[in-house]
Design a protein around this motif. Structure first.
Motif, PDB file in Angstrom:
ATOM      1  N   UNK A  47       0.822  -1.212   0.000  1.00 31.11           N
ATOM      2  CA  UNK A  47       0.000   0.000   0.000  1.00 31.11           C
ATOM      3  C   UNK A  47       0.855   1.260   0.000  1.00 31.11           C
ATOM      4  N   UNK A  48       2.016   1.201   0.636  1.00 32.33           N
ATOM      5  CA  UNK A  48       2.890   2.372   0.702  1.00 32.33           C
ATOM      6  C   UNK A  48       3.319   2.833  -0.689  1.00 32.33           C
ATOM      7  N   UNK A  49       3.369   1.929  -1.643  1.00 27.59           N
ATOM      8  CA  UNK A  49       3.758   2.256  -3.014  1.00 27.59           C
ATOM      9  C   UNK A  49       2.585   2.731  -3.866  1.00 27.59           C
ATOM     10  N   UNK A  50       1.359   2.477  -3.447  1.00 22.04           N
ATOM     11  CA  UNK A  50       0.176   2.683  -4.272  1.00 22.04           C
ATOM     12  C   UNK A  50      -0.122   4.159  -4.506  1.00 22.04           C
ATOM     13  N   UNK A  51      -0.320   4.490  -5.804  1.00 24.01           N
ATOM     14  CA  UNK A  51      -0.748   5.835  -6.187  1.00 24.01           C
ATOM     15  C   UNK A  51      -1.923   5.707  -7.161  1.00 24.01           C
ATOM     16  N   UNK A  52      -2.579   6.809  -7.416  1.00 21.75           N
ATOM     17  CA  UNK A  52      -3.674   6.812  -8.388  1.00 21.75           C
ATOM     18  C   UNK A  52      -3.189   6.381  -9.768  1.00 21.75           C
ATOM     19  N   UNK A  53      -1.946   6.698 -10.116  1.00 23.02           N
ATOM     20  CA  UNK A  53      -1.404   6.314 -11.424  1.00 23.02           C
ATOM     21  C   UNK A  53      -1.419   4.804 -11.639  1.00 23.02           C
ATOM     22  N   UNK A  54      -1.325   4.027 -10.565  1.00 23.04           N
ATOM     23  CA  UNK A  54      -1.344   2.572 -10.696  1.00 23.04           C
ATOM     24  C   UNK A  54      -2.691   2.051 -11.203  1.00 23.04           C
ATOM     25  N   UNK A  55      -3.726   2.888 -11.130  1.00 25.27           N
ATOM     26  CA  UNK A  55      -5.061   2.493 -11.573  1.00 25.27           C
ATOM     27  C   UNK A  55      -5.387   2.975 -12.986  1.00 25.27           C
ATOM     28  N   UNK A  56      -4.426   3.587 -13.667  1.00 22.82           N
ATOM     29  CA  UNK A  56      -4.662   4.104 -15.021  1.00 22.82           C
ATOM     30  C   UNK A  56      -5.187   3.042 -15.986  1.00 22.82           C
ATOM     31  N   UNK A  57      -4.614   1.822 -16.006  1.00 23.60           N
ATOM     32  CA  UNK A  57      -5.176   0.810 -16.923  1.00 23.60           C
ATOM     33  C   UNK A  57      -6.636   0.479 -16.612  1.00 23.60           C
ATOM     34  N   UNK A  58      -6.999   0.531 -15.338  1.00 20.52           N
ATOM     35  CA  UNK A  58      -8.376   0.253 -14.940  1.00 20.52           C
ATOM     36  C   UNK A  58      -9.295   1.375 -15.419  1.00 20.52           C
ATOM     37  N   UNK A  59      -8.845   2.606 -15.279  1.00 25.23           N
ATOM     38  CA  UNK A  59      -9.660   3.750 -15.701  1.00 25.23           C
ATOM     39  C   UNK A  59      -9.921   3.683 -17.204  1.00 25.23           C
ATOM     40  N   UNK A  60      -8.934   3.224 -17.963  1.00 27.42           N
ATOM     41  CA  UNK A  60      -9.089   3.112 -19.413  1.00 27.42           C
ATOM     42  C   UNK A  60     -10.214   2.150 -19.787  1.00 27.42           C
ATOM     43  N   UNK A  61     -10.564   1.228 -18.884  1.00 29.14           N
ATOM     44  CA  UNK A  61     -11.606   0.237 -19.161  1.00 29.14           C
ATOM     45  C   UNK A  61     -12.841   0.418 -18.272  1.00 29.14           C
ATOM     46  N   UNK A  62     -12.959   1.556 -17.624  1.00 33.98           N
ATOM     47  CA  UNK A  62     -14.011   1.723 -16.608  1.00 33.98           C
ATOM     48  C   UNK A  62     -15.431   1.555 -17.139  1.00 33.98           C
ATOM     49  N   UNK A  63     -15.654   1.780 -18.410  1.00 33.69           N
ATOM     50  CA  UNK A  63     -17.007   1.605 -18.959  1.00 33.69           C
ATOM     51  C   UNK A  63     -17.448   0.143 -18.986  1.00 33.69           C
ATOM     52  N   UNK A  64     -16.500  -0.779 -18.844  1.00 32.11           N
ATOM     53  CA  UNK A  64     -16.808  -2.217 -18.836  1.00 32.11           C
ATOM     54  C   UNK A  64     -16.727  -2.799 -17.426  1.00 32.11           C
ATOM     55  N   UNK A  65     -16.657  -1.923 -16.411  1.00 34.40           N
ATOM     56  CA  UNK A  65     -16.486  -2.361 -15.020  1.00 34.40           C
ATOM     57  C   UNK A  65     -17.641  -1.830 -14.175  1.00 34.40           C
ATOM     58  N   UNK A  66     -18.281  -2.726 -13.428  1.00 40.61           N
ATOM     59  CA  UNK A  66     -19.335  -2.316 -12.494  1.00 40.61           C
ATOM     60  C   UNK A  66     -18.831  -2.176 -11.068  1.00 40.61           C
ATOM     61  N   UNK A  67     -17.770  -2.922 -10.725  1.00 47.10           N
ATOM     62  CA  UNK A  67     -17.306  -2.955  -9.340  1.00 47.10           C
ATOM     63  C   UNK A  67     -15.830  -3.329  -9.321  1.00 47.10           C
ATOM     64  N   UNK A  68     -15.089  -2.739  -8.390  1.00 44.07           N
ATOM     65  CA  UNK A  68     -13.653  -3.005  -8.252  1.00 44.07           C
ATOM     66  C   UNK A  68     -13.371  -3.562  -6.862  1.00 44.07           C
ATOM     67  N   UNK A  69     -12.606  -4.633  -6.816  1.00 40.19           N
ATOM     68  CA  UNK A  69     -12.111  -5.180  -5.554  1.00 40.19           C
ATOM     69  C   UNK A  69     -10.615  -4.873  -5.465  1.00 40.19           C
ATOM     70  N   UNK A  70     -10.193  -4.406  -4.294  1.00 44.34           N
ATOM     71  CA  UNK A  70      -8.771  -4.148  -4.077  1.00 44.34           C
ATOM     72  C   UNK A  70      -8.322  -5.002  -2.900  1.00 44.34           C
ATOM     73  N   UNK A  71      -7.387  -5.903  -3.159  1.00 47.66           N
ATOM     74  CA  UNK A  71      -6.798  -6.736  -2.111  1.00 47.66           C
ATOM     75  C   UNK A  71      -5.592  -6.011  -1.542  1.00 47.66           C
TER      76      UNK A  71
END
Length: 128
Positions: A47-71
């Motif tokens: 978690x210490x390394x996690x930034x919003x930039x790490x989610x960029x690939x997910x944002x690119x596909x957000x129209x095909x996503x209803x829910x996100x799980x983060x472990x």
């Protein structure tokens, strides 16, 4: 550089622990990002390394996503505040929890054919 794509689809996680994941007969060490377009390496281990930039690939596909799980790894933890704010700004519904329950929920939802995405931090203990 685009992350390594292991599988051009989502698949259940067969096993995890010892810093990695097994899925579709494959093995990967490190974080794992699961998107509608496939499963790929996620270049963070904590978690210490996690930034919003790490989610960029997910944002690119957000129209095909209803829910996100983060472990979040071995234990449940809150996402960094800037990451939480970013995901909310992007209109993504998400839940963060320890990687073990996140994988169990992910496996059920992917088998059901639901439009779930996931970001899993590895768990270092063996035989989970």
């Amino acid at each position: 550089m685009e992350p390594v794509k292991f599988l051009p689809q989502r698949a259940p996680i067969e096993q995890f622990g010892a810093g990695g994941f097994r899925f579709a007969g494959m093995s990967h060490q490190g974080g794992l990002l699961v998107l509608p377009s496939g499963m790929r390496a996620w270049p963070i281990r904590s978690l210490a390394e996690m930034t919003a930039d790490h989610f960029a690939p997910m944002i690119a596909e957000k129209d095909a996503i209803d829910f996100v799980l983060v472990g979040t790894g071995a234990t449940m933890a809150r996402l960094p505040a800037p990451v939480t704010a970013f995901l909310r700004e992007q209109g993504l519904s998400f839940d963060a929890m320890a990687t073990s329950p996140a994988i169990h929920i992910y496996n059920v939802t992917v088998v059901e054919g639901r439009r779930v995405a996931a970001a899993f931090l590895p768990v270092d203990r063996a035989n989970v």
